[in-house]
Design a protein around this motif. Structure first.
Motif, PDB file in Angstrom:
ATOM      1  N   TRP B 404       0.836  -1.220   0.000  1.00 25.66           N
ATOM      2  CA  TRP B 404       0.000   0.000   0.000  1.00 25.66           C
ATOM      3  C   TRP B 404       0.863   1.260   0.000  1.00 25.66           C
ATOM      4  O   TRP B 404       0.472   2.286  -0.560  1.00 25.66           O
ATOM      5  CB  TRP B 404      -0.971  -0.013   1.183  1.00 25.66           C
ATOM      6  N   LYS B 408       0.649   4.108  -3.048  1.00 29.97           N
ATOM      7  CA  LYS B 408       0.463   5.563  -2.943  1.00 29.97           C
ATOM      8  C   LYS B 408       1.507   6.307  -3.769  1.00 29.97           C
ATOM      9  O   LYS B 408       1.210   7.299  -4.437  1.00 29.97           O
ATOM     10  CB  LYS B 408       0.530   6.016  -1.476  1.00 29.97           C
ATOM     11  N   ILE B 446      -4.215  11.790  -2.393  1.00 25.50           N
ATOM     12  CA  ILE B 446      -3.547  10.478  -2.257  1.00 25.50           C
ATOM     13  C   ILE B 446      -2.968  10.321  -0.846  1.00 25.50           C
ATOM     14  O   ILE B 446      -3.049   9.249  -0.236  1.00 25.50           O
ATOM     15  CB  ILE B 446      -2.470  10.310  -3.349  1.00 25.50           C
ATOM     16  N   ASP B 447      -2.392  11.413  -0.312  1.00 24.24           N
ATOM     17  CA  ASP B 447      -1.879  11.346   1.067  1.00 24.24           C
ATOM     18  C   ASP B 447      -2.975  10.963   2.050  1.00 24.24           C
ATOM     19  O   ASP B 447      -2.725  10.284   3.039  1.00 24.24           O
ATOM     20  CB  ASP B 447      -1.286  12.709   1.469  1.00 24.24           C
ATOM     21  N   ILE B 451      -6.727   3.941   1.518  1.00 21.74           N
ATOM     22  CA  ILE B 451      -6.269   2.913   0.595  1.00 21.74           C
ATOM     23  C   ILE B 451      -6.387   1.546   1.262  1.00 21.74           C
ATOM     24  O   ILE B 451      -6.256   1.431   2.478  1.00 21.74           O
ATOM     25  CB  ILE B 451      -4.800   3.206   0.179  1.00 21.74           C
ATOM     26  N   THR B 456      -9.304  -0.201  -3.043  1.00 22.80           N
ATOM     27  CA  THR B 456      -8.426   0.182  -4.146  1.00 22.80           C
ATOM     28  C   THR B 456      -8.482  -0.890  -5.234  1.00 22.80           C
ATOM     29  O   THR B 456      -8.359  -2.081  -4.929  1.00 22.80           O
ATOM     30  CB  THR B 456      -6.982   0.339  -3.620  1.00 22.80           C
TER      31      THR B 456
END
Lengths: 169, 527
Positions: B404, B408, B446-447, B451, B456
Motif C-alpha cells: 500500500w 500511494k 492520495i496522502d 487505501i 483500491t
C-alpha cells in the motif's frame, strides 16, 4: 415504473460476486434460476445505472431486460465455487432474517425506495465488515459489466467496434 | 474485408485435432512427449520438439478458437478465451486476474508487449535463487531466435493517444521511457488484441508455433482438463484428464495419456496446482508461491479525444521507478498504458449511479495509466500462495503495508505524469477518490486516501512463479533447464518457473527460456 415488467423470462440462479464479464448470446442457457433473483436485479439495476440508462421509458425497460439476460448468461459460465458464492449472496438478500441482519430492516429490497437502496449500497461500500464490501462490489461488477457488454448500450460512450473485418460473428 | 483463418485452413488440410468435448467415450493417447498447455511455454516447446522429429501431443483445457470467432466484443472474448470468464480473483477478492484459457493461452489475448528479461532480475536469480546459465549474454541468442520467429520488432508507428500521454509525460518530466517491441506482422492497429486478433496479425502461439507443430505431425487435444499426474518412484507414468463442454463443465468422458516425457506448461496457477493435487514430491513446500505484478490504475480526462480503445494497446513503457533501489530494495513499479473498452473500464473504475455514468460519458476522453508493482524480491513482498480446495484452487495474496505504501507512490507518479502530459482531471482508482484538477490536489488526496483491500482497484495480467527453477533444491522445484528435481521424465516450461516476478511483461522471457530448455530436451530425447 413497474419493476415486475422486467421479469420477462426464465432466470438463472445467481449473480456473480466476482464477475466482470458476459457470455455471447450464442450460448445456450444451462440452468434456470428463481425469478426472484431476476426481480432483485431488476430492482438494483436502475440504482447502479442511474444516469446511464436511457431516458425514454420503453428504451430503459429494454436496456434493463437486456442487462438481466446478460447477467443470467454471465452466471452460467462461472466456476461452480463462484456460482455458489453468488447464490449465497442472493439468497441472503432475499431472506428477511438476513436482510434484517445486514440492512437493519425486514422490508424486501424490491419494496424499498430508490433513496433507501442508495443508502444501503453506500453503507455496504463504506462498511468495516468485509462481507458487505464484497457484496457491494460483486453486485456492482456484475451489473456494470452486464450493462456495458451490449453494443446497444454504447451510444452514450460513442464507442463502436470496427466494421471492416468480416467473420462469422 | 474477409480474413483467411489459418486454423480453418490447417484443419481442412488434415491437422490432427481432437475436440474432447465431442468425444462420446473414454480414450487413451500415446506420444513421445505430452505437453499440458498451449500458451507461451507449451507452444514454443511443441514447435521445437515436433520439429526435432518427436511425436508430440498438446493438451489444452480451453477451446480451439480462431480469428473467425474473434468478433472484437468483450462479451464474447471473456467467457470464450479467459480463465474463469475473466472473473478470476484472489481468495479475498482483492486482485482481479486476467489469464488466457484457449488454444494459444494468454498469447492469444495479450497486448503483444515483448520485453526481454531485465538484467537486474536475471542477476538476482543467479545470486539469490541459485539459477544457473540464464544470463543476459547466454540468453541473447534465444531472445534473438524468438524475436525473429515471432516477428518481434519495435513499434515504429505513432503511439495512440493513450500511449502518447505516457511518452509525452515522461519527456516533460525527464523520466525514462522506451518504445515497446510487439509480436505482430501486418498489424491493422485496431486495438482489440485483448479479444483475440481478428486479422491474425498478432504472432501468438495460436498462429505460429502451434500450426507449425501440427504441420510437423503433432496432435492437439482441446477442451481436455488434466486432473492428475500418476507417478511411481522417480517417474511420471501417465496423465489423466476430463473432457469439458463449451461451458467448461465435465462431459463424463475420461482421457489418459502416456509418453516418454511430460511437459507442464499449464501456466503459473495450474501447473503448481496440478503438481500439488497429484502429491508430487515437494519436501521444502515450494509449490504455489505466486507473483502477480499487482497493478494500480489511474484515469485522466483530456480535452481532446483519447480513443483509448483504438490503436496498439501498449507501445510505450517507463522503467523510471522499477529498479530505483536495486532489485532487493524497496518495491518498484513499471508504468504502462491500458486499453479502454467498455466492460474493462466499467468494472475497473469506482462508484455507481450518476458519478459512474458521468465517468463513462467521458469514455473517449479517458486515458489510463497502470503501475505494475514487481513482487517477490524481498521479504516485504513475498507474493501469494496457492492452496487446493475441494474441487479447484484458491490463491491467497495478502496485500500488505509495503504494497500500500508503494501504491500511494505509484498513484502520485501516475497523476504527475498525466498532468504533465496535459490532463484536465485525474482520478486514482480507489474508492472514495474524486476527480482532481491539479497535481497539488492529487497529492493531497492520495496522502489522505483510505487505501486498502476492496477499496483500491488492483488487477493482474501477469501470473508468475509457483514452481521455481534453480539448482538448490531448498529453493527450487526444477532445474534451470526446466527439468524436475524429483521426477526424471517431467519438465516445466511456463511462467511458473520464475523464482520471482520479472519486472517486465512475461511473454518474451517465457519464449526465450523455454526455447533454450526445449532445445536441450529435444537433443536429450532423440539421442
Amino acid at each position: 415504473m413497474n419493476r415486475r415488467t422486467f421479469i420477462t423470462g426464465a432466470f438463472v440462479s445467481t449473480a456473480a460476486l466476482a464477475v466482470g464479464v458476459n457470455l455471447s448470446t450464442s450460448f445456450t442457457r444451462q440452468e434456470h434460476v428463481q425469478s426472484s433473483h431476476r426481480m432483485l436485479f431488476a430492482t438494483l439495476i436502475p440504482i447502479f445505472l442511474d444516469g446511464a440508462l436511457p431516458d425514454v421509458a420503453t428504451h430503459k425497460e429494454q436496456a434493463i431486460n437486456r442487462t438481466l439476460n446478460t447477467i443470467e448468461a454471465t452466471i452460467n459460465v462461472l466456476p461452480q465455487e463462484q456460482r455458489e458464492e453468488i447464490t449465497l449472496l442472493l439468497n441472503m438478500l432475499e431472506s428477511r432474517f438476513s436482510l434484517l441482519l445486514i440492512t437493519g430492516s425486514l422490508t424486501p429490497l424490491i419494496l424499498r425506495q430508490p433513496f433507501e437502496l442508495i443508502d444501503m449500497l453506500e453503507s455496504w461500500r463504506q462498511h468495516f465488515i468485509t462481507l458487505l464490501n464484497t457484496a457491494y462490489l460483486g453486485l456492482r461488477e456484475v451489473i456494470m459489466a452486464s450493462y456495458y457488454a451490449s453494443p446497444e448500450h454504447w451510444g452514450r460512450l460513442q464507442y463502436v467496434k470496427p466494421t471492416f473485418v468480416v467473420g462469422d460473428n | 474485408m474477409a480474413i483467411i483463418d489459418p486454423i480453418e485452413v490447417g484443419l481442412a488440410a488434415g491437422w490432427q485435432h481432437v475436440d474432447a468435448g465431442f468425444l462420446d467415450k473414454d480414450k487413451h493417447f500415446d506420444a513421445d512427449v505430452v505437453i499440458v498447455g498451449t500458451g507461451a511455454g507449451g507452444g514454443t516447446a511443441a514447435e521445437i520438439l515436433s520439429q526435432a522429429g518427436l511425436k508430440v501431443l498438446m493438451i489444452e483445457a480451453g477451446g480451439l478458437k480462431s480469428s473467425r470467432h474473434f468478433d472484437m466484443e468483450e462479451r464474447t472474448a471473456y467467457p470464450n478465451l479467459y480463465q474463469q470468464a475473466a472473473a478470476m480473483k484472489t481468495a479475498d477478492k482483492g486482485i482481479g486476474i486476467f489469464q488466457g484459457r484457449t488454444v494459444g493461452g494468454s498469447t492469444t489475448i495479450n497486448w503483444t508487449t515483448s520485453i526481454r528479461t531485465p538484467a537486474p532480475t536475471l542477476d538476482f536469480w543467479q545470486q539469490q535463487r541459485s539459477v544457473s546459465g540464464l544470463t543476459t549474454s547466454s540468453l541473447q541468442p534465444w531472445f534473438e531466435m524468438m524475436e525473429q520467429r515471432l516477428n518481434i520488432h519495435q513499434w515504429d508507428y505513432q503511439p495512440n493517444k493513450n500511449n502518447a500521454v505516457l511518452r509525452d509525460g515522461c519527456k516533460k518530466l525527464g523520466w525514462q521511457h522506451t518504445v515497446i517491441k510487439r509480436n505482430v506482422k501486418g498489424c491493422w492497429n485496431t486495438g482489440y488484441c485483448g479479444m483475440g486478433c481478428p486479422v491474425n496479425a498478432k504472432q501468438s502461439m495460436l498462429v505460429t508455433t502451434i500450426p507449425s507443430a501440427l504441420n510437423a505431425g503433432a496432435v492437439l487435444v482441446s477442451r481436455a482438463k488434466v486432473t492428475d499426474i500418476a507417478h511411481r518412484q522417480d517417474n511420471v507414468t501417465s496423465l489423466s484428464a476430463i473432457a469439458q463442454n463449451e461451458f467448461g463443465q465435465p462431459t463424463g468422458v475420461k482421457l489418459t495419456f502416456s509418453a516418454r516425457h511430460y511437459v507442464l506448461s499449464a501456466g503459473a496457477i495450474h501447473t503448481p496446482t496440478l503438481l500439488m493435487r497429484a502429491k508430487t514430491p515437494d519436501p521444502h513446500l515450494l509449490l504455489g508461491q505466486t507473483f502477480l505484478h499487482p497493478t494500480l490504475l489511474s484515469g485522466a480526462i483530456f480535452d481532446e479525444q483519447v480513443n483509448g480503445h483504438s490503436g496498439a494497446p501498449q507501445s510505450i513503457y517507463s522503467d523510471e521507478f522499477v529498479w530505483s533501489d536495486g532489485a532487493a530494495g524497496a518495491l518498484g513499479y513499471k508504468l504502462e498504458s491500458a486499453p479502454v473498452h467498455p466492460i474493462l473500464i466499467a468494472s475497473k473504475t469506482i462508484g455507481f449511479g450518476e458519478s459512474h455514468a458521468q465517468l463513462m460519458a467521458q469514455f473517449n476522453h479517458l486515458q489510463v495509466i497502470i503501475a505494475l508493482v514487481r513482487d517477490g524480491f524481498n521479504q516485504d513482498s513475498p507474493g501469494g500462495r496457492i492452496r487446493l480446495t475441494d474441487n479447484s484452487f484458491a490463491l491467497d495474496y495478502p496485500l500488505n503495508d509495503a504494497f500500500w505504501q508503494v501504491a500511494k507512490r505509484a498513484f502520485k507518479s501516475m497523476a504527475q505524469l498525466q498532468f504533465a502530459a496535459g490532463a484536465k482531471q485525474v482520478l486514482s482508482m480507489s474508492d472514495g477518490q474524486s476527480m482532481v484538477s491539479s497535481l497539488t490536489q492529487a497529492e493531497h488526496a492520495i496522502d489522505n486516501m483510505e487505501i486498502g483491500l476492496l477499496k483500491t482497484i488492483v488487477a493482474s495480467a501477469h501470473v508468475m512463479g509457483g514452481c521455481p527453477m534453480g539448482e538448490d533444491k531448498t529453493q527450487a522445484m526444477i532445474g534451470s533447464n526446466g527439468q524436475s528435481h524429483y521426477l526424471e521424465n517431467l519438465s516445466v516450461f511456463d511462467g511458473s518457473m520464475f523464482p520471482t516476478s520479472l519486472g517486465a511483461n512475461p511473454q518474451l522471457s517465457i519464449y526465450a527460456i523455454v526455447a533454450k530448455n526445449a532445445t536441450a530436451l529435444a537433443k536429450k530425447l532423440i539421442r
